[in-house]
Design an enzyme around this catalytic site. Structure first.
Site, PDB file in Angstrom:
ATOM      1  N   ASP A   1       0.864  -1.185   0.000  1.00 40.65           N
ATOM      2  CA  ASP A   1       0.000   0.000   0.000  1.00 40.65           C
ATOM      3  C   ASP A   1       0.898   1.233   0.000  1.00 40.65           C
ATOM      4  O   ASP A   1       2.089   1.142   0.280  1.00 40.65           O
ATOM      5  CB  ASP A   1      -0.913  -0.006   1.232  1.00 40.65           C
ATOM      6  CG  ASP A   1      -2.171   0.831   1.023  1.00 40.65           C
ATOM      7  OD1 ASP A   1      -3.244   0.261   0.770  1.00 40.65           O
ATOM      8  OD2 ASP A   1      -2.074   2.074   1.100  1.00 40.65           O
TER       9      ASP A   1
ATOM     10  N   THR B   1     -13.207  -3.074  -9.294  1.00 42.49           N
ATOM     11  CA  THR B   1     -14.291  -2.914 -10.272  1.00 42.49           C
ATOM     12  C   THR B   1     -13.954  -1.754 -11.195  1.00 42.49           C
ATOM     13  O   THR B   1     -13.719  -0.638 -10.729  1.00 42.49           O
ATOM     14  CB  THR B   1     -15.617  -2.660  -9.535  1.00 42.49           C
ATOM     15  OG1 THR B   1     -15.819  -3.751  -8.625  1.00 42.49           O
ATOM     16  CG2 THR B   1     -16.781  -2.578 -10.500  1.00 42.49           C
TER      17      THR B   1
ATOM     18  N   GLY C   1     -36.725  -1.269   2.165  1.00 41.16           N
ATOM     19  CA  GLY C   1     -36.188  -0.440   3.237  1.00 41.16           C
ATOM     20  C   GLY C   1     -35.972   0.986   2.779  1.00 41.16           C
ATOM     21  O   GLY C   1     -36.730   1.505   1.940  1.00 41.16           O
TER      22      GLY C   1
ATOM     23  N   GLU D   1     -19.456  -6.681   2.073  1.00 39.80           N
ATOM     24  CA  GLU D   1     -18.932  -6.302   3.385  1.00 39.80           C
ATOM     25  C   GLU D   1     -19.728  -7.014   4.476  1.00 39.80           C
ATOM     26  O   GLU D   1     -20.940  -7.125   4.388  1.00 39.80           O
ATOM     27  CB  GLU D   1     -19.003  -4.786   3.574  1.00 39.80           C
ATOM     28  CG  GLU D   1     -18.021  -4.083   2.684  1.00 39.80           C
ATOM     29  CD  GLU D   1     -17.926  -2.598   2.980  1.00 39.80           C
ATOM     30  OE1 GLU D   1     -18.176  -2.182   4.121  1.00 39.80           O
ATOM     31  OE2 GLU D   1     -17.595  -1.867   2.040  1.00 39.80           O
TER      32      GLU D   1
ATOM     33  N   CYS E   1     -20.287   0.320  -3.211  1.00 39.75           N
ATOM     34  CA  CYS E   1     -20.354  -0.439  -4.464  1.00 39.75           C
ATOM     35  C   CYS E   1     -21.605  -0.166  -5.292  1.00 39.75           C
ATOM     36  O   CYS E   1     -21.502   0.251  -6.449  1.00 39.75           O
ATOM     37  CB  CYS E   1     -20.261  -1.916  -4.160  1.00 39.75           C
ATOM     38  SG  CYS E   1     -18.831  -2.315  -3.159  1.00 39.75           S
TER      39      CYS E   1
ATOM     40  N   PHE F   1     -32.192 -10.208  -1.974  1.00 41.92           N
ATOM     41  CA  PHE F   1     -32.220  -8.775  -2.328  1.00 41.92           C
ATOM     42  C   PHE F   1     -33.621  -8.278  -2.629  1.00 41.92           C
ATOM     43  O   PHE F   1     -33.863  -7.504  -3.540  1.00 41.92           O
ATOM     44  CB  PHE F   1     -31.219  -8.464  -3.447  1.00 41.92           C
ATOM     45  CG  PHE F   1     -29.826  -8.386  -2.878  1.00 41.92           C
ATOM     46  CD1 PHE F   1     -29.203  -9.519  -2.403  1.00 41.92           C
ATOM     47  CD2 PHE F   1     -29.180  -7.169  -2.747  1.00 41.92           C
ATOM     48  CE1 PHE F   1     -27.958  -9.455  -1.797  1.00 41.92           C
ATOM     49  CE2 PHE F   1     -27.931  -7.097  -2.140  1.00 41.92           C
ATOM     50  CZ  PHE F   1     -27.317  -8.251  -1.666  1.00 41.92           C
TER      51      PHE F   1
ATOM     52  N   GLY G   1     -26.980   1.579  -0.048  1.00 47.14           N
ATOM     53  CA  GLY G   1     -25.832   2.485   0.054  1.00 47.14           C
ATOM     54  C   GLY G   1     -24.559   1.676  -0.090  1.00 47.14           C
ATOM     55  O   GLY G   1     -24.561   0.617  -0.704  1.00 47.14           O
TER      56      GLY G   1
ATOM     57  N   LYS H   1     -22.070   3.388  -6.710  1.00 49.40           N
ATOM     58  CA  LYS H   1     -20.967   3.645  -7.643  1.00 49.40           C
ATOM     59  C   LYS H   1     -21.140   2.847  -8.937  1.00 49.40           C
ATOM     60  O   LYS H   1     -20.958   3.374 -10.032  1.00 49.40           O
ATOM     61  CB  LYS H   1     -19.654   3.253  -6.952  1.00 49.40           C
ATOM     62  CG  LYS H   1     -18.445   3.221  -7.847  1.00 49.40           C
ATOM     63  CD  LYS H   1     -17.202   2.921  -7.048  1.00 49.40           C
ATOM     64  CE  LYS H   1     -17.057   1.449  -6.738  1.00 49.40           C
ATOM     65  NZ  LYS H   1     -16.095   0.730  -7.538  1.00 49.40           N
TER      66      LYS H   1
HETATM   67  C1  UGA Z   1     -22.092  -5.510  -2.838  1.00 49.04           C
HETATM   68  C2  UGA Z   1     -22.398  -6.882  -3.468  1.00 49.04           C
HETATM   69  O1  UGA Z   1     -23.381  -7.576  -2.698  1.00 49.04           O
HETATM   70  C3  UGA Z   1     -21.117  -7.718  -3.546  1.00 49.04           C
HETATM   71  O2  UGA Z   1     -21.398  -8.940  -4.243  1.00 49.04           O
HETATM   72  C4  UGA Z   1     -20.060  -6.935  -4.328  1.00 49.04           C
HETATM   73  O3  UGA Z   1     -18.846  -7.637  -4.434  1.00 49.04           O
HETATM   74  C5  UGA Z   1     -19.796  -5.641  -3.609  1.00 49.04           C
HETATM   75  O4  UGA Z   1     -21.034  -4.884  -3.546  1.00 49.04           O
HETATM   76  C6  UGA Z   1     -18.731  -4.892  -4.381  1.00 49.04           C
HETATM   77  O5  UGA Z   1     -19.001  -4.473  -5.514  1.00 49.04           O
HETATM   78  O6  UGA Z   1     -17.594  -4.798  -3.896  1.00 49.04           O
HETATM   79  P1  UGA Z   1     -21.906  -4.583  -0.333  1.00 49.04           P
HETATM   80  O7  UGA Z   1     -21.935  -3.225  -0.938  1.00 49.04           O
HETATM   81  O8  UGA Z   1     -20.863  -4.902   0.671  1.00 49.04           O
HETATM   82  O9  UGA Z   1     -21.722  -5.706  -1.485  1.00 49.04           O
HETATM   83  O10 UGA Z   1     -23.283  -4.820   0.378  1.00 49.04           O
HETATM   84  P2  UGA Z   1     -24.686  -5.567   0.122  1.00 49.04           P
HETATM   85  O11 UGA Z   1     -24.891  -6.565   1.176  1.00 49.04           O
HETATM   86  O12 UGA Z   1     -24.820  -6.033  -1.263  1.00 49.04           O
HETATM   87  O13 UGA Z   1     -25.713  -4.375   0.408  1.00 49.04           O
HETATM   88  C7  UGA Z   1     -25.700  -3.179  -0.364  1.00 49.04           C
HETATM   89  C8  UGA Z   1     -26.818  -2.280   0.057  1.00 49.04           C
HETATM   90  O14 UGA Z   1     -28.072  -2.790  -0.340  1.00 49.04           O
HETATM   91  C9  UGA Z   1     -26.925  -2.046   1.563  1.00 49.04           C
HETATM   92  O15 UGA Z   1     -27.179  -0.681   1.811  1.00 49.04           O
HETATM   93  C10 UGA Z   1     -28.119  -2.878   1.965  1.00 49.04           C
HETATM   94  O16 UGA Z   1     -28.780  -2.371   3.096  1.00 49.04           O
HETATM   95  C11 UGA Z   1     -28.981  -2.770   0.737  1.00 49.04           C
HETATM   96  N1  UGA Z   1     -29.933  -3.882   0.583  1.00 49.04           N
HETATM   97  C12 UGA Z   1     -29.489  -5.138   0.328  1.00 49.04           C
HETATM   98  C13 UGA Z   1     -31.293  -3.628   0.652  1.00 49.04           C
HETATM   99  O17 UGA Z   1     -31.733  -2.483   0.861  1.00 49.04           O
HETATM  100  N2  UGA Z   1     -32.167  -4.677   0.462  1.00 49.04           N
HETATM  101  C14 UGA Z   1     -31.746  -5.925   0.211  1.00 49.04           C
HETATM  102  O18 UGA Z   1     -32.604  -6.824   0.048  1.00 49.04           O
HETATM  103  C15 UGA Z   1     -30.370  -6.170   0.162  1.00 49.04           C
END
Ligand code: UGA
Length: 438
Positions: free
Chosen positions: A26, A115, A245, A147, A252, A241, A249, A255
């Site tokens: 890093d 990405t 809610g 995450e 990922c 998914f 956010g 963006k």
């Molecule tokens: C997401 C993807 O799930 C990963 O597969 C991907 O690798 C990652 O982005 C990335 O591009 O690095 P992450 O952002 O850590 O992962 O979180 P998620 O669990 O996917 O949730 C994203 C957002 O969606 C959160 O704010 C969560 O509260 C919201 N969410 C998720 C909902 O509002 N409803 C759902 O049913 C699921």
């Protein structure tokens, strides 16, 4: 591994767990020092243990030569945040590529984990060739780490995607994952790049879709939790998914939705669906304010507690967290805002008072909003909590609680797309129930 951020650390640690020697490089000295001292700079379940278990196989360095020497793979896991125009900022990627030594012996494969927009691989390939590094192979191996479950996602992935210009480079990247049992998608570089963007954009689309269904539920008295269950049991759709809610956010989804929309737009194609996905998500965060106004009238001079701040549970990550928008919308309406979060203590939310416990946060407030579905919040319905509040309005932005239980405990409860059971069922429903019973 270039980049000791969230993806680099998890991926590096997990490759060590698979038995490989890993050097993580890093450019931030403080980060490297902390890592060398055994400190893990991010909150990610299981990561400390994997790093600790593999201490003798992982080194941390600031020196690019140290990282490259003898390496079979040059993994790039640096940040690619959005620029002002919505395109991905590849500055960190270019600084890795341009910072490589002028001559690297053998045939290491440079693997892009971050990405990136479609076409990045071809540009990196051209830059390597122009630098006389034609012997360095190239592959795209996008990350699908969520995450909070990143270690698990690496060790037990749904699939590994590998796109390469040369067959043997792709073969080597696949071999590197030996010990991880899953499906492998072998493809060309642009397709691998697009798989990642399309997957995140599609998951975001599902969330915005179910959020719109929830908004309709609010109007017609249906329950989005039951609707999502009924929809998700269709094997063609699946249950994931579909949790309604206050919007998505994180670093990922926002963006990548923007990046894909922008990428298509740059080619002259307006990606209308993603425009709507984005817009729905922006409005969804703000709907909480309208729900509060419905119960409290003006928010001027009212105090509101936000329960949870991080963009989702099991992380302290505040990037693009809906809590930011909600907090500032409330402040703009003249409300005072308090907040509690078990791990996230952001120092960049001026005007928001951070509290040490849920009870401290809700004491004397006119309303509380569940912003993040931290497991700790599942059991908050109690007389103690209700009595601590000046006004027992509870907006459940994640549909975490049982509406009936919350209402029975004396809260004025409102979820997202969940009907009020306070009023008796309307006659049509009673007739239908009678028919069903018959
Ligand atoms: C997401 C993807 O799930 C990963 O597969 C991907 O690798 C990652 O982005 C990335 O591009 O690095 P992450 O952002 O850590 O992962 O979180 P998620 O669990 O996917 O949730 C994203 C957002 O969606 C959160 O704010 C969560 O509260 C919201 N969410 C998720 C909902 O509002 N409803 C759902 O049913 C699921």
């Amino acid at each position: 591994m270039f980049g000791a951020g969230y993806v680099g650390l998890v991926t590096g640690a997990c490759f060590a767990e698979l038995g490989h020697e890993v050097v993580i490089r890093d450019v931030v000295p403080e980060r490297i020092e902390r890592l060398r001292a055994g400190e893990v700079p991010i909150f990610e379940p299981g990561l400390d243990e994997v790093l600790e278990r593999n201490r003798e196989r992982i080194r941390f360095t600031l020196d690019v030569h140290d990282a490259v020497e003898g390496a079979d793979f040059l993994y790039v896991a640096v940040g690619t945040p959005p620029t002002y125009s919505g395109d991905a900022d590849l500055t960190a990627v270019w600084s890795v590529v341009d910072g490589l030594p002028d001559a690297i012996p053998g045939r290491p494969v440079l693997v892009l984990k971050s990405t990136v927009p479609v076409g990045t691989g071809e540009r990196v390939r051209a830059r390597l060739d122009a630098r006389g590094l034609g012997n360095v192979g190239y592959a795209s191996n996008p990350e699908f780490l969520a995450e909070g479950s990143a270690v698990e996602d690496f060790m037990h992935p749904d699939r590994i995607v590998v796109g390469a210009f040369e067959e043997q480079d792709g073969d080597r990247v696949v071999e590197l994952h030996g010990g991880v049992a899953t499906q492998v998608v072998r493809t060309d570089v642009p397709s691998a790049e697009l798989v990642k963007l399309a997957a995140n954009a599609f998951l975001s689309t599902r969330i915005s879709f179910i959020n719109e269904i929830a908004n309709v539920c609010d109007l017609v008295g249906a329950d989005v939790v039951d609707v999502a269950r009924g929809v998700g049991l269709d094997h063609r759709l699946g249950p994931h998914f579909l949790r309604a809610g206050i919007g998505f956010g994180g670093s990922c989804f926002p963006k990548d939705v923007t990046a894909l929309k922008q990428l298509a737009g740059n080619e002259g194609y307006p990606f209308l669906l993603l425009q709507a996905v984005w817009e729905v998500n922006e409005l969804q965060k703000r709907r909480v304010v309208a729900k509060l106004q419905k119960h409290l009238g003006t928010l001027r001079g009212r105090t509101v507690a936000l329960l949870g701040l991080s963009f989702k549970p099991n992380t302290d990550d505040m990037r693009e967290a809906p809590s930011r928008v909600i907090a500032y919308r409330l402040i703009a309406e003249g409300a005072e805002v308090r907040a509690w979060d078990p791990v996230s203590r952001p120092d960049d939310l001026p005007g928001v008072e951070l509290c040490d416990s849920v009870l401290d946060a809700v004491r004397g407030v006119h309303a509380a909003v569940i912003v993040t579905e931290w497991p700790e919040l599942r059991a908050i319905v109690s007389a103690e909590l209700r009595e601590a509040m000046a006004c027992p309005v509870l907006i459940d932005g994640r549909n975490l609680l049982d509406p009936k239980e919350a209402r029975d405990a004396g809260f004025v409860y409102e979820g997202i797309g969940r009907p009020s059971h306070a009023s008796p069922p309307e006659p049509r429903k009673l007739e239908r129930d009678a028919e069903l019973r018959a």
